[in-house]
Design an enzyme around this catalytic site. Structure first.
Site, PDB file in Angstrom:
ATOM      1  CB  ALA A 128      18.284  -2.733  -1.564  1.00  0.00           C
ATOM      2  CE1 TYR A 129      10.508  -2.624  -5.682  1.00  0.00           C
ATOM      3  CE2 TYR A 129      10.144  -0.613  -4.971  1.00  0.00           C
ATOM      4  CZ  TYR A 129       9.705  -1.607  -5.694  1.00  0.00           C
ATOM      5  OH  TYR A 129       8.439  -1.440  -6.280  1.00  0.00           O
ATOM      6  CG  LEU A 130      13.328   3.299  -4.321  1.00  0.00           C
ATOM      7  CD1 LEU A 130      13.386   4.586  -3.487  1.00  0.00           C
ATOM      8  CD2 LEU A 130      12.217   3.284  -5.244  1.00  0.00           C
TER       9      LEU A 130
END
Length: 218
Positions: A128-130
């Site tokens: 999700a961060y990427l």
């Protein structure tokens, strides 16, 4: 120069503030908590208390007026869930970029992440961060009002900086001390010829100033 840094209390941001202030720049750091202010003052930066997760674009624009450059170095942090990747790593970056355009701050540097990609697949929090970082980067790239440079460091470490890096469009994975990330950011802010570049950064053999001049075409 006057430089405004989002995420002013972050580990890279505090290092960057010290470097920029030591060069004689006027530096302001946007922070969420008033109790972080003394740490910024110790680094030579003016603390600006504003929560980018709840601020309006007008509020952020006001904080950016008169600046010569802006750096987005905010992040939800390793202990946060997927929801805050959206509200900080993506939405706050989009907000800060849009506000920079409104305020007429063309020079805009982003601390992204190696592997950032809006199409990245996976259900883990890091996935999700990427995606969030990739979506934010894509938004910045699409803004005609910014002379942007996106920096994507490899694995961050707290090792002492060596001042020797590899800075290219694609470096492959590898570690890099936060000290050296901050040193590269300081050079990028001061090197508008790197506008329009997305760069990966790991430890290497080139002195920071040489590496930045090389990608700038000098």
């Amino acid at each position: 120069m006057r430089i405004v840094i989002a995420g002013g209390h972050g580990q890279i941001a505090l290092r960057l503030e010290r470097l920029l202030a030591a060069r004689g720049n006027e530096v302001a750091g946007i922070i969420r908590k008033a109790e972080q202010a003394d740490d910024l003052r110790a680094a030579g930066a003016e603390p600006v208390v504003l929560d980018l997760e709840s601020a309006s674009v007008d509020e952020v624009t006001e904080r950016l007026r008169g600046a010569d450059a802006a750096v987005f170095a905010a992040g939800a942090g390793p202990g946060s869930g997927a929801a805050r990747k959206e509200t900080v790593d993506k939405a706050a970056a989009v907000l800060f970029a849009d506000a920079a355009v409104r305020a007429g701050v063309r020079r805009f540097v982003v601390v992204s992440s190696m592997g950032a990609d809006p199409e990245h697949r996976g259900d883990e929090i890091f996935d999700a961060y990427l995606r969030a970082k990739g979506e934010a980067d894509a938004h910045v790239r699409a803004l005609d009002g910014l002379d942007w440079t996106i920096l994507r460091p490899g694995q961050l470490t707290d090792d002492a900086g060596t001042g020797l890096v590899r800075l290219e469009a694609h470096t492959g994975r590898g570690p890099v001390p936060r000290d050296d990330v901050a040193a590269v950011l300081a050079e990028l802010v001061d090197t508008p010829a790197t506008a329009g570049l997305t760069l990966e950064l790991i430890s290497g053999s080139a002195p920071v100033s040489v590496a930045v001049k090389s990608v700038a075409g000098n």
